[in-house]
Design a protein around this motif. Sequence first.
Motif, PDB file in Angstrom:
ATOM      1  N   VAL A  68      23.607  42.438  57.777  1.00  0.00           N
ATOM      2  CA  VAL A  68      24.460  41.635  56.900  1.00  0.00           C
ATOM      3  C   VAL A  68      25.656  41.200  57.730  1.00  0.00           C
ATOM      4  CG1 VAL A  68      25.914  41.611  54.849  1.00  0.00           C
ATOM      5  CG2 VAL A  68      23.691  42.770  54.796  1.00  0.00           C
ATOM      6  N   GLN A  69      25.738  39.925  57.971  1.00  0.00           N
ATOM      7  CA  GLN A  69      26.814  39.354  58.772  1.00  0.00           C
ATOM      8  C   GLN A  69      28.031  39.041  57.910  1.00  0.00           C
ATOM      9  OE1 GLN A  69      27.492  38.814  61.960  1.00  0.00           O
ATOM     10  NE2 GLN A  69      29.399  37.811  61.398  1.00  0.00           N
ATOM     11  N   THR A  70      27.790  38.546  56.703  1.00  0.00           N
ATOM     12  CA  THR A  70      28.872  38.091  55.837  1.00  0.00           C
ATOM     13  C   THR A  70      28.610  38.549  54.410  1.00  0.00           C
ATOM     14  OG1 THR A  70      29.120  36.100  57.192  1.00  0.00           O
ATOM     15  CG2 THR A  70      30.088  36.041  54.999  1.00  0.00           C
ATOM     16  N   LEU A  71      29.638  39.076  53.779  1.00  0.00           N
ATOM     17  CA  LEU A  71      29.586  39.393  52.352  1.00  0.00           C
ATOM     18  C   LEU A  71      30.929  38.975  51.779  1.00  0.00           C
ATOM     19  CD1 LEU A  71      28.217  42.585  50.705  1.00  0.00           C
ATOM     20  CD2 LEU A  71      30.178  41.366  49.807  1.00  0.00           C
ATOM     21  N   LEU A  72      30.917  37.918  50.979  1.00  0.00           N
ATOM     22  CA  LEU A  72      32.150  37.361  50.432  1.00  0.00           C
ATOM     23  C   LEU A  72      32.102  37.330  48.919  1.00  0.00           C
ATOM     24  CD1 LEU A  72      32.500  34.156  52.646  1.00  0.00           C
ATOM     25  CD2 LEU A  72      33.572  36.358  53.012  1.00  0.00           C
ATOM     26  N   ILE A  73      33.193  37.694  48.288  1.00  0.00           N
ATOM     27  CA  ILE A  73      33.372  37.563  46.845  1.00  0.00           C
ATOM     28  C   ILE A  73      34.737  36.916  46.623  1.00  0.00           C
ATOM     29  CG2 ILE A  73      33.559  38.742  44.621  1.00  0.00           C
ATOM     30  CD1 ILE A  73      30.803  39.064  45.834  1.00  0.00           C
ATOM     31  N   ASN A  74      34.760  35.841  45.881  1.00  0.00           N
ATOM     32  CA  ASN A  74      36.023  35.195  45.561  1.00  0.00           C
ATOM     33  C   ASN A  74      36.962  36.238  44.952  1.00  0.00           C
ATOM     34  OD1 ASN A  74      38.004  33.846  43.749  1.00  0.00           O
ATOM     35  ND2 ASN A  74      37.014  32.006  44.541  1.00  0.00           N
ATOM     36  N   PRO A  75      38.209  36.325  45.404  1.00  0.00           N
ATOM     37  CA  PRO A  75      39.140  37.343  44.920  1.00  0.00           C
ATOM     38  C   PRO A  75      39.292  37.393  43.397  1.00  0.00           C
ATOM     39  CG  PRO A  75      40.065  36.278  46.837  1.00  0.00           C
ATOM     40  CD  PRO A  75      38.811  35.520  46.479  1.00  0.00           C
ATOM     41  N   ARG A  76      39.123  36.264  42.720  1.00  0.00           N
ATOM     42  CA  ARG A  76      39.213  36.268  41.250  1.00  0.00           C
ATOM     43  C   ARG A  76      38.120  37.130  40.629  1.00  0.00           C
ATOM     44  NH1 ARG A  76      38.875  30.063  40.721  1.00  0.00           N
ATOM     45  NH2 ARG A  76      36.847  30.846  40.130  1.00  0.00           N
ATOM     46  N   TRP A  77      37.021  37.363  41.352  1.00  0.00           N
ATOM     47  CA  TRP A  77      35.882  38.102  40.818  1.00  0.00           C
ATOM     48  C   TRP A  77      35.770  39.500  41.410  1.00  0.00           C
ATOM     49  CZ3 TRP A  77      32.471  36.432  37.061  1.00  0.00           C
ATOM     50  CH2 TRP A  77      32.688  35.128  36.614  1.00  0.00           C
ATOM     51  N   GLN A  78      36.636  39.850  42.334  1.00  0.00           N
ATOM     52  CA  GLN A  78      36.573  41.183  42.929  1.00  0.00           C
ATOM     53  C   GLN A  78      37.047  42.245  41.940  1.00  0.00           C
ATOM     54  OE1 GLN A  78      38.710  41.124  46.660  1.00  0.00           O
ATOM     55  NE2 GLN A  78      37.445  39.475  47.466  1.00  0.00           N
ATOM     56  N   ARG A  79      36.460  43.423  42.052  1.00  0.00           N
ATOM     57  CA  ARG A  79      36.819  44.584  41.231  1.00  0.00           C
ATOM     58  C   ARG A  79      36.627  44.355  39.733  1.00  0.00           C
ATOM     59  NH1 ARG A  79      40.967  44.934  45.395  1.00  0.00           N
ATOM     60  NH2 ARG A  79      40.490  46.773  46.637  1.00  0.00           N
ATOM     61  N   MET A  80      35.656  43.518  39.387  1.00  0.00           N
ATOM     62  CA  MET A  80      35.361  43.267  37.989  1.00  0.00           C
ATOM     63  C   MET A  80      33.970  43.798  37.683  1.00  0.00           C
ATOM     64  SD  MET A  80      36.760  39.416  37.627  1.00  0.00           S
ATOM     65  CE  MET A  80      37.538  39.344  36.055  1.00  0.00           C
ATOM     66  N   ALA A  81      33.819  44.420  36.559  1.00  0.00           N
ATOM     67  CA  ALA A  81      32.510  44.886  36.137  1.00  0.00           C
ATOM     68  C   ALA A  81      31.655  43.696  35.728  1.00  0.00           C
ATOM     69  CB  ALA A  81      32.642  45.850  34.968  1.00  0.00           C
ATOM     70  N   TRP A  82      30.428  43.676  36.187  1.00  0.00           N
ATOM     71  CA  TRP A  82      29.533  42.557  35.889  1.00  0.00           C
ATOM     72  C   TRP A  82      29.340  42.404  34.382  1.00  0.00           C
ATOM     73  CZ3 TRP A  82      27.975  38.272  37.831  1.00  0.00           C
ATOM     74  CH2 TRP A  82      26.883  37.608  37.286  1.00  0.00           C
TER      75      TRP A  82
END
Length: 77
Positions: free
Chosen positions: A59-73
């Motif tokens: 896995v080279q890249t794993l990105l999550i937009n900060p607005r969606w980080q630490r949120m329960a799905w």
Amino acid sequence: MDELLRLYSSVGWTAYAGDPEALARAVQQSSFVWTARDENGELIGLVRGLTDDISILWVQTLLINPRWQRMAWAAHR
């Protein structure tokens, strides 16, 4: 490409965002690219990687937009 640049910029990866041609080549030459989108279709996450198709997956890249980080799905269903 615009939404990809927005995602990279949102997490502060400006070196990639500053060279769109290199970013496009990196994504195109990846073994896999998985994306996550919100209910409106906006790109909110990306996983990019390389594999030898036998035993190694990098896995080279794993990105999550900060607005969606630490949120329960479950909160977004």
